[in-house]
Structure formats: structure tokens, C-alpha cells
Design a protein around this motif. Structure first.
Motif, short mmCIF file in Angstrom:
data_model
loop_
_atom_site.label_atom_id
_atom_site.label_comp_id
_atom_site.label_asym_id
_atom_site.label_seq_id
_atom_site.Cartn_x
_atom_site.Cartn_y
_atom_site.Cartn_z
N ARG A 1 2.64 11.15 -9.20
CA ARG A 1 2.19 11.17 -10.58
C ARG A 1 2.02 12.57 -11.13
O ARG A 1 2.07 12.78 -12.32
CB ARG A 1 0.89 10.40 -10.71
CG ARG A 1 1.13 9.07 -11.40
CD ARG A 1 -0.07 8.64 -12.10
NE ARG A 1 -0.88 7.83 -11.22
CZ ARG A 1 -2.10 7.45 -11.51
NH1 ARG A 1 -2.65 7.84 -12.63
NH2 ARG A 1 -2.78 6.72 -10.68
N GLY A 2 1.74 13.52 -10.25
CA GLY A 2 1.57 14.89 -10.74
C GLY A 2 0.12 15.28 -10.87
O GLY A 2 -0.23 16.42 -10.65
N SER A 3 -0.71 14.33 -11.20
CA SER A 3 -2.13 14.69 -11.22
C SER A 3 -2.96 13.44 -11.01
O SER A 3 -2.58 12.34 -11.40
CB SER A 3 -2.51 15.37 -12.54
OG SER A 3 -2.86 14.40 -13.50
N LEU A 4 -4.06 13.62 -10.36
CA LEU A 4 -4.91 12.48 -10.02
C LEU A 4 -6.34 12.85 -10.32
O LEU A 4 -6.87 13.83 -9.82
CB LEU A 4 -4.75 12.14 -8.54
CG LEU A 4 -5.57 10.97 -8.01
CD1 LEU A 4 -5.09 9.68 -8.63
CD2 LEU A 4 -5.42 10.88 -6.50
N LEU A 5 -7.00 12.06 -11.16
CA LEU A 5 -8.40 12.30 -11.51
C LEU A 5 -8.61 13.74 -11.97
O LEU A 5 -9.60 14.37 -11.64
CB LEU A 5 -9.31 12.03 -10.28
CG LEU A 5 -9.26 10.63 -9.69
CD1 LEU A 5 -10.08 10.61 -8.40
CD2 LEU A 5 -9.83 9.60 -10.65
N GLN B 1 3.71 17.81 -1.96
CA GLN B 1 3.66 17.01 -0.74
C GLN B 1 2.66 15.87 -0.84
O GLN B 1 2.39 15.20 0.15
CB GLN B 1 3.28 17.87 0.48
CG GLN B 1 4.09 19.12 0.62
CD GLN B 1 3.29 20.34 0.17
OE1 GLN B 1 2.22 20.19 -0.38
NE2 GLN B 1 3.83 21.51 0.41
N ALA B 2 2.13 15.65 -2.03
CA ALA B 2 1.07 14.65 -2.17
C ALA B 2 1.42 13.27 -1.62
O ALA B 2 0.58 12.66 -0.97
CB ALA B 2 0.67 14.53 -3.64
N PRO B 3 2.63 12.76 -1.85
CA PRO B 3 2.93 11.44 -1.29
C PRO B 3 2.73 11.39 0.22
O PRO B 3 2.14 10.46 0.74
CB PRO B 3 4.41 11.22 -1.65
CG PRO B 3 4.66 12.11 -2.79
CD PRO B 3 3.77 13.29 -2.62
N VAL C 1 0.83 -1.20 0.00
CA VAL C 1 0.00 0.00 0.00
C VAL C 1 0.87 1.25 0.00
O VAL C 1 0.63 2.21 -0.74
CB VAL C 1 -0.94 0.01 1.22
CG1 VAL C 1 -1.61 1.36 1.38
CG2 VAL C 1 -1.98 -1.08 1.10
N GLU C 2 1.91 1.24 0.83
CA GLU C 2 2.82 2.38 0.90
C GLU C 2 3.40 2.67 -0.48
O GLU C 2 3.48 3.82 -0.92
CB GLU C 2 3.93 2.03 1.90
CG GLU C 2 4.80 3.18 2.33
CD GLU C 2 5.94 2.69 3.21
OE1 GLU C 2 6.41 1.57 3.00
OE2 GLU C 2 6.35 3.45 4.10
N HIS C 3 3.82 1.61 -1.15
CA HIS C 3 4.42 1.76 -2.46
C HIS C 3 3.42 2.35 -3.45
O HIS C 3 3.72 3.30 -4.17
CB HIS C 3 4.92 0.41 -2.96
CG HIS C 3 5.43 0.43 -4.35
ND1 HIS C 3 6.64 1.01 -4.69
CD2 HIS C 3 4.91 -0.03 -5.50
CE1 HIS C 3 6.83 0.88 -6.00
NE2 HIS C 3 5.79 0.26 -6.51
N GLU C 4 2.22 1.79 -3.46
CA GLU C 4 1.20 2.27 -4.39
C GLU C 4 0.87 3.74 -4.14
O GLU C 4 0.69 4.51 -5.08
CB GLU C 4 -0.07 1.43 -4.25
CG GLU C 4 0.05 0.04 -4.85
CD GLU C 4 0.34 0.07 -6.33
OE1 GLU C 4 -0.42 0.72 -7.08
OE2 GLU C 4 1.34 -0.53 -6.76
N LEU C 5 0.78 4.10 -2.87
CA LEU C 5 0.46 5.48 -2.54
C LEU C 5 1.55 6.43 -3.02
O LEU C 5 1.28 7.52 -3.51
CB LEU C 5 0.26 5.65 -1.03
CG LEU C 5 -1.02 5.04 -0.48
CD1 LEU C 5 -1.07 5.21 1.03
CD2 LEU C 5 -2.22 5.71 -1.10
#
Lengths: 257, 359, 282
Positions: free
Chosen positions: B301-305, B312-314, B291-295
């Protein structure tokens, strides 16, 4: 019409069955006892009646109103108050605060602000009730400023009873009145309860391990064993039964009656 | 044959099945990294390292009933012990003298020993504490360890850390990448064997008694304090070993950014598997690392949905998700996620079966 | 010598925040038996929300709204932390609040970014008392802590609501039996504690900027203050907070600013050890 009625009530803790299809009833102004050995399910039954536990099946009724699964607060409002096993007084608070909280709990509903306002508006009635309780239990008046935790076992029992009485109950359910108290004290408390019943009209449901106390105090009794009612009837009849004498009254012809 | 003999036979058979099972699974687990590629090996390695810690914590939480929010501290101590011993304790000679420091293997062996020693010292007063005091105290320990390491710039490299150039070598083979992962999982198997055997033994029964009813156990003569301390030290040693090996996974020594979060993650791992299950703890560790890795992937990624993600997204994602996980598990599955889910499925099946029968 | 008194003065002001948080923790603990690990978050929330709102309105109004918002958030925290009746132990509640604290950090980071925020103090002109500079902000903090102590003590001892809170912790079973709703009581305790802590945060931010990660240190210091009072005494929590603040400032001033957190942790551990001495291991 009965005051409190338990109709085929079953109480479960997970897989374990504590109370198995028990029916019992208390009429207004009656004194009824519930006896049985440790672990028979007496406290669970009482908790189901008072709203602390939701029965797995069966109904609890107060004067024909179905109160199964109702909150303890609404059951108090309908006139049934419990004095719990072990007293459970609010130890850090003075005796008088313990009593007043008995009245506060009665008007307490989900939302605190309106509940408190309601309580404050009825201050005079509360004070009147407090005086009445002090009249009934004069010792409490002496102890009013003392932290409840610093009183003796017998005094704590009185505090717990007084706290329940502050809600003006029509039925007082007492769990293990005699636990840890000297016989003379139990006797005077028993006399007090009789007086309460006959003069103030408060019905009594006494749950106790001491069968002799229960029989001497109450006209009717139920015997609960491993979650089921095995015997019920008038006390003077039950006292004569050999199985009752041997199991609960120490057997022999000179057992108390 | 008497029932006692029958039971002894059954126990022995169970033990054999268990040992064979764990050995077989471990053999598979050690073979696996050589079939994986690049980044996956590192991930797999981490899963094993965390599983080591989780196994120790399961013993502590499930059998001694002690909640430790500070296993990250022992992990850190282990890592720094092996790291500093390897690069040389004298900060001045590190950069110039290539022979500074001791053999990595010795350093790794020292890691659990030092952690255990620390555990003995703080364990005696710590284990006297109850409930929330114990929780805060273990947390404080982890924070103090981290703060001290962070503050000692010269000695430990402070926030910039220290690079470890020496590699771990065992029997002439360099242990890095896939072989390091294999080593780690081999140790996981060993830890599983040790723990399950311990639990099945007479010691284990004493521990069960403690977990179920401490005062009663004490009254019947069980030396509760000593057992608790032993478990605490064992858990610390496992965490220290994991930390020691971690140094040669990362080849770098630096304070993990959030030692608190790490400590709490270990608690989440144990909660996922169920408080008393060692295999569950391993599953928990694997899950969390994944889960940590996926997050982290999601966060960088720079953008989500369609939304732009801040830098600081991670951190936001992982803190948020792990916080929610902790809350949810403690609320709805206080005895462990897996046991709770299994129980729910079972009761659902029972209810469906009952309605089908009556319908 | 003035350095010493200067440090003491600053210490009393930071100590006031610890005292406020400590007293809030005591309030929640006395009412619910739960130690709220997320208490520090309320202080941070107070400061950060004030900062954001102050861009659009006066500072005073912003502060008041921030306190209100925090109280509402605290209500939600209460419901989650109290958990499921009969299934959630006190220890589980503590761990839930730890989860809430972590989750809150994520939310705060997302909403306010990582830069510590601050805004203007009550007054920029410090009073000069015999060579020692006393910011009006410090005085305000110390005063609020004192008032809070008095107010809370009176509340718990004299008002029926306060007594109901105390009763719920004394015996949750009896409290329920007489009609008190434990969840409502928890909500009130958390909301009051949250509002109080938020006030502390609002007053703190001008002197010590707050950010998403400040919550942990504040919680630890607040807990140390609360432990000084055995988690049950308001007055001792106040005293403990002041003392801790002063000790920290003295260490920071005379030894090394880096040891700030370590001092707090060490003091907390010592206090925990001292307070637990009465309870035997088994």
C-alpha cells in the motif's frame, strides 16, 4: 503438631481424577507408609505434597504453614525432600556432584547469580554436610568420582537418598524404595532408614508397592486404592486385617507380620 | 440384532453420510470459481492447491506422527517435473521448437509419480530418524531440492525461471482460470474421500495405533516402518500433484522464493485445523492463503497508519505474521488451533453454566 | 599448493563460527533438551547491532554492547521456547524456535534493511605465512572458538552452575524435585549460548558481511557441527565446525561456489544418519 499434612487433597489430570480427597499426616520423627496397587495415585499424591503438581483442591501444610502450590524448591527449604521413583540420578555427573547439587538446589531461587553466590558462601557448611552424608552412607565415599549412571541400581538408590539428605530434610519421602532391587539390598536400605529416623530424627514417608516392607519399616500406614484412602492405622493392626492380608500380603495365616 | 451388527450398520451409515457430504461440498466448491471474479479465482485456486498438500501432511503428522518441514520440496519437485516435461527437457530446443516437450496432461500426471519416487528413495533412511533429527532432515531435503533447482541455470532456468506457454487441456477444454480452479478443488474432494476412507478402514486403525503408541503397535505385529513410508510417499505424491498443477496456474516455472517458509506454512495450515482433521487442514489452507493475500495487499500500500512502508514491507509483514502464528499455535494450541479454540469455548461455557447454576 | 592451504585457512575461520554456533547449540541442548533453530539469528544480531552502534562509538564498545543486547534477546527467546510447563514438548519447542527464526528475519529486515553489513576488521594487514595470507581476524575467530570450547567444557564439568545445567537435562524431574528452577536454567543456557554466538557473529562480519537472511545458513552449519558431536559433545562440535568449514571452502574453491549450502546440507544429513544409527526405528 504434624510435620507434613495433606488435607482433603484432590489431584486431576485433565478430566481424570488421580487422587480424590485424601487426607494424611506425618508427625515429626514418625515413620509412615503409603501402600496400594499400581495406579492407585500414590506417586501423584507424593508429587502434590512436594510441589511438582498443584492439587485441584485441598491443602498441603508443613508445620501449619500452607504450602499448597508452592514450588518444589520452597518445599525442600522447609525440610521435605523426595527420593523419586526410579531414582533419577544425574547419570553423566559423578556421584559427588549429584550430592552437591542436592545442597545447591536448596539455596536455588529464581535468579541464578544470587543463588550461586549464596551457595558459594556456604561452601564450608556444604562440605560438612557432605561428610555427614558420607558417614551415613560410606559406600558413596568410595564411589564419589564415578559417573552416577555407571553405578548399580542399589548404589543409585543410595545416591538418590544421599542427594535428598544433602538438603538436611526433616522428612524424607521415598517413592518405591524396593523397585528393581534385590531383597537383601532392600533390607539393608530399610535398616539404614530406621537408623536415620531413630538417630538423626528424620521422619520417613515410604510409598511402596511392597506392603510387607512398608509394614515392617513403618509404625503407621495408609492404604490407597483408586485415589482414595480405604484404610489407615497402626501397622500391626492393619497387618491383621483379612482384606489387607489377601490383597497385599499374599493371604493366608503365614503372611509376614 | 447383535451389537456388532449394529456397529457395522452405523459405520456404513456414517460412511455414506460422509461420502455424500464430501461429494456435495466438492460439487459446490467446483461450481464456485465460475461465480468469482478475476483475482479471486487465482486466490481460490491457490487455496485448493495448498489444501492438497495440507491433506497429505495431516495424514503424515496426525497419523504417522512424523513432522515434515519439507513438503515444500515435494511441491517444487512436482512443479518442475510438470513444467520441464511440458517445455521440453532440452534447454536449447525450448525456444525454437514449439513441439518440444510432452502433453501437459501427461506432465501433470508425472508430477506426483516423480515426487513419490523421490519420497521412496529418501523415505527409507529418513523415517528412521526421530524428533529434531527428522525435522532438520526434512528441512534439509527441501533446501537441497531448491538449491539444486536454483543452481542448474541452464536446465531449470535458475533464478529467472522458465515461461510455460502450453496450456493444460482436458477433453478438449482448456483448464485455466476458473476451470483450473474447479479441477483443483475436484481433486481436493477426491483426496478428502481417499483420506477419510483410509482412516476409517483397517489400515486406518493400524495407523491410529502407531500414532498413539508406536512401540506397542510394533510389538503387536504392525509393520510400522512400512506404514510410515506409505504415508510419507502418499503425502509427497499429493504435494507433487499440487506442484504439478501449480505450473499451469502460474504458467511460469521459478523457484518459490522461500521454500522454507512454504514448507512451514504447510505445517501451520495443519496446526490450524488440528492434527488429525482433514477438513481442518482444508480450512487451514484457505485461512493461510487468505492471510497471505491480505498481508501482501497491506504491504504494497505504501503507507500504513500514517507510517511510510519500505519496499520490503510485504516480506516483513508476512514473515512476521507467520512467525508469530507458528509460535502462538505451538505454545497455546499444540493440538491444533481449531480444536484448542473449540475446547476453550466448551470449558468456558461449562464454567459459566456452573456459576449460573450455583449463583 | 598455496591455494590449498589458503582455502584451509579461510575454512578454519568460517569453521570457527560454525564451531561456535555448534557449541552454543550443544550448550542449550544439554541444559534444556531443546534444539534452538534460531541460534544463527544471534550471530546475525551480533554483527548487525555492532554495525549500527559503531556509527556512534568505537568498534570494540559497539561489539561488547551488541553481545550484551543479544544475550538479553536470547533470554526472551528462552522463555518463549521453553513454553508452558507440562504442555510444550521438545519438538514443539523446536518448531517454536523455527517460528522465532522466521519472525526474527522480519524484525531484522525491518530494522536493518536487506543490504549485508560489515565493518573494519581487527587489522587490514594480513600475515604472510609461507605464501598463505592469514588475516588476524581469522586467527581471532579460531582462538575464540578454541577458548570457548575449553571454557564451556570446564564450565559444564567443574562449576556448580554448569553441573546444574547438565543435571536438568539428565533428569528434569529430579532436578525440579531438589529445588532447581528449570526455567531459570534454560534462561542461563540460552543467554550464555546467545552471547557466545553473538561474539562469533561480531568477529565474522568483517570478513563475511551479514544480513537478515544469513541466519538460516549459519544455523544449518552450526547444527551440522553440533550433530558431529551427537548434540552433546563440546569438543566434537569444535572439531566438526572446523572440518565443515574447511570442506566447504575446498569445494567452493575447487568446484563451484554455488554449492556452498548444498555441501553443508549434505554433510549435515550424513552426520544425522551416522549419529542416528544407534537408535532403532521402533
Amino acid at each position: 503438631m504434624t510435620l507434613l499434612e495433606l488435607d482433603d487433597v484432590t489431584v486431576r489430570y485433565g478430566e481424570a481424577v488421580a487422587v480424590d480427597g485424601v487426607s494424611l499426616a506425618v508427625a515429626p520423627r514418625e515413620r509412615v507408609a503409603l501402600i496400594g496397587p499400581n495406579g492407585a495415585g500414590k506417586t501423584s499424591l507424593l508429587n502434590a505434597a512436594c510441589g511438582l503438581i498443584r492439587p485441584a483442591s485441598g491443602r498441603v501444610r508443613i508445620e501449619a504453614d500452607d504450602v499448597t502450590g508452592a514450588t518444589p524448591g520452597s518445599i525442600v527449604r522447609r525440610g521435605v525432600s523426595q527420593v523419586p521413583e526410579g531414582r533419577h540420578v544425574f547419570g553423566t555427573l559423578p556421584v559427588e556432584a549429584n550430592l552437591l547439587l542436592g545442597a545447591y538446589g536448596r539455596v536455588f531461587r529464581l535468579e541464578i547469580v544470587s543463588s550461586t553466590l549464596r551457595y558459594l558462601r556456604s561452601r564450608r557448611d556444604v562440605r560438612d554436610q557432605l561428610e555427614r552424608v558420607y558417614d551415613l552412607l560410606p559406600k558413596l565415599r568410595e564411589l564419589r568420582e564415578r559417573p552416577a549412571g555407571r553405578t548399580s541400581g542399589g548404589e543409585q538408590q543410595m545416591v538418590a537418598i544421599g542427594r535428598a539428605l544433602m538438603a538436611s530434610p526433616r522428612l524424607l519421602a521415598i517413592d518405591e524404595l524396593s523397585l528393581g532391587l534385590a531383597p537383601r539390598l532392600v533390607q539393608s536400605l530399610a535398616e539404614f532408614l530406621v537408623r536415620l529416623n531413630e538417630e538423626e530424627g528424620v521422619a520417613i514417608l515410604l510409598v511402596d508397592q511392597s506392603a510387607s516392607l512398608a509394614f515392617s519399616l513403618c509404625e503407621r500406614a495408609y492404604v490407597l486404592e483408586t485415589g482414595r484412602v480405604t484404610l489407615e492405622g497402626a501397622s500391626r493392626d492393619l497387618v491383621g486385617r483379612p482384606e489387607v492380608r489377601s490383597a497385599y500380603l499374599g493371604g493366608g495365616p503365614d503372611a509376614p507380620s | 440384532m447383535s451389537t456388532l451388527d449394529q456397529r457395522a450398520r452405523r459405520n456404513r451409515r456414517d460412511a455414506i453420510v460422509r461420502v455424500v457430504g464430501v461429494v456435495a461440498a466438492t460439487a459446490f466448491a467446483c461450481w464456485l470459481p465460475f461465480q468469482l471474479e478475476g483475482g479471486d479465482i487465482g486466490l481460490y485456486d491457490r487455496m485448493g492447491l495448498y489444501a492438497l498438500v495440507a491433506i497429505g501432511l495431516t495424514l503424515l503428522m496426525g497419523f504417522a506422527g512424523q513432522v515434515s518441514l519439507g513438503q515444500g520440496g515435494f511441491f517444487l519437485i512436482g512443479a518442475y517435473t510438470s513444467g520441464l516435461l511440458t517445455v521440453g527437457l532440452d534447454p536449447d530446443s525450448r525456444l525454437v521448437d514449439p513441439d518440444a516437450g510432452i502433453d501437459p496432461v501427461l506432465a501433470v500426471v508425472a508430477a506426483p509419480i516423480v515426487s513419490a519416487a523421490v519420497a521412496v528413495v529418501i523415505g527409507v533412511p529418513l523415517l528412521r530418524l526421530r524428533g529434531h533429527y527428522l525435522a532438520f532432515a526434512t528441512l534439509a531435503f527441501a533446501l537441497i531440492a531448491w538449491s539444486l533447482l536454483y543452481a542448474q541455470d541452464r536446465f531449470t532456468g535458475g533464478q529467472y525461471g522458465v515461461t510455460v506457454t502450453k496450456r493444460l487441456e482436458l477433453f478438449g477444454h482448456q483448464m485455466s482460470g476458473a476451470s483450473h480452479a474447479a479441477l483443483v478443488w475436484g481433486l481436493v474432494g477426491l483426496a478428502l474421500l481417499l483420506s477419510t476412507t483410509l482412516v476409517a478402514s483397517r489400515v486406518g486403525r493400524a495407523l491410529q495405533a502407531i500414532a498413539v503408541n508406536e512401540p506397542a503397535a510394533a510389538a503387536s505385529g504392525v509393520n510400522v516402518a512400512r506404514y510410515k513410508l506409505q504415508l510419507f510417499v502418499f503425502a509427497a505424491a499429493l504435494a507433487g500433484l499440487a506442484g504439478g498443477l501449480f505450473t499451469f496456474y502460474a504458467q511460469f516455472l521459478g523457484p518459490e522464493d522461500f521454500v522454507i517458509v512454504l514448507s512451514l506454512l504447510f505445517v501451520v495450515m495443519v496446526s490450524i485445523g488440528g492434527l488429525g482433521s482433514f477438513y481442518g487442514a482444508v480450512i487451514g489452507a484457505v485461512t493461510i492463503v487468505y492471510v497471505e493475500h491480505e498481508l501482501r495487499e497491506l504491504g504494497t500500500r505504501g503507507s500504513l497508519l500514517g507510517w511510510d512502508l519500505p519496499p520490503q514491507a510485504p516480506s516483513i509483514l508476512s514473515l512476521g505474521v507467520f512467525g508469530l502464528m507458528l509460535i502462538t499455535i505451538m505454545l497455546f494450541f499444540p493440538h491444533g488451533l481449531l480444536p484448542g479454540l473449540i475446547g476453550a469455548i466448551r470449558s468456558l461455557r461449562r464454567r459459566l453454566g456452573a456459576s449460573r447454576r450455583s449463583g | 599448493m598455496t591455494t590449498f592451504f589458503q582455502l584451509v585457512v579461510v575454512g578454519i575461520s568460517t569453521g570457527s563460527v560454525f564451531a561456535i554456533v555448534g557449541m552454543s547449540l550443544v550448550l542449550v541442548y544439554r541444559a534444556t533438551g531443546i534444539v534452538n533453530f534460531a541460534q544463527g539469528v544471534f550471530a546475525v544480531l551480533g554483527g548487525l547491532v555492532t554495525y549500527s552502534l559503531s556509527q556512534h562509538m568505537s568498534l570494540v564498545l559497539a561489539g561488547l554492547l551488541a553481545v550484551l543486547v543479544t544475550a538479553i534477546v536470547a533470554t526472551v527467546v528462552a522463555v518463549v521456547a521453553v513454553g508452558i510447563r507440562g504442555r510444550t514438548t521438545h519438538l514443539a519447542s523446536l518448531i517454536i524456535t523455527v517460528g522465532i527464526a522466521i519472525f526474527a528475519e522480519a524484525v531484522l529486515l525491518a530494522a536493518f534493511g536487506e543490504v549485508p553489513r560489515s565493518y573494519s576488521a581487527i587489522s587490514d594487514r594480513a600475515w604472510n605465512v609461507g605464501g598463505v595470507l592469514v588475516q588476524p581476524q581469522y586467527a581471532a575467530l579460531a582462538l575464540v572458538a578454541l577458548l570457548a570450547a575449553v571454557g564451556l567444557t570446564l564450565f559444564l564439568r567443574r562449576t556448580i552452575v554448569g553441573q546444574a545445567l547438565v543435571a536438568s537435562a539428565d533428569s528434569p524431574r529430579a532436578a525440579e524435585l531438589i529445588g532447581l528452577n528449570l526455567r531459570s536454567i534454560a534462561v542461563i543456557a540460552f543467554a550464555l549460548a546467545g552471547a557466545l554466538t553473538a561474539i562469533g557473529g561480531v568477529l565474522l562480519a568483517p570478513t563475511v558481511p551479514v544480513s537478515y537472511s544469513s541466519g538460516l545458513t549459519i544455523t544449518i552449519n552450526g547444527f551440522a557441527a553440533a550433530v558431529f558431536g551427537g548434540l552433546v559433545s563440546i569438543r566434537l562440535a569444535l572439531l566438526g565446525g572446523y572440518a565443515l568449514g574447511v570442506v566447504e571452502q575446498l569445494v567452493v574453491g575447487y568446484i563451484d561456489p554455488q554449492y556452498n549450502l548444498i555441501i553443508a546440507l549434505a554433510v549435515m544429513l550424513v552426520l544425522i544418519g551416522w549419529r542416528s544409527r544407534g537408535e532403532l526405528a521402533v
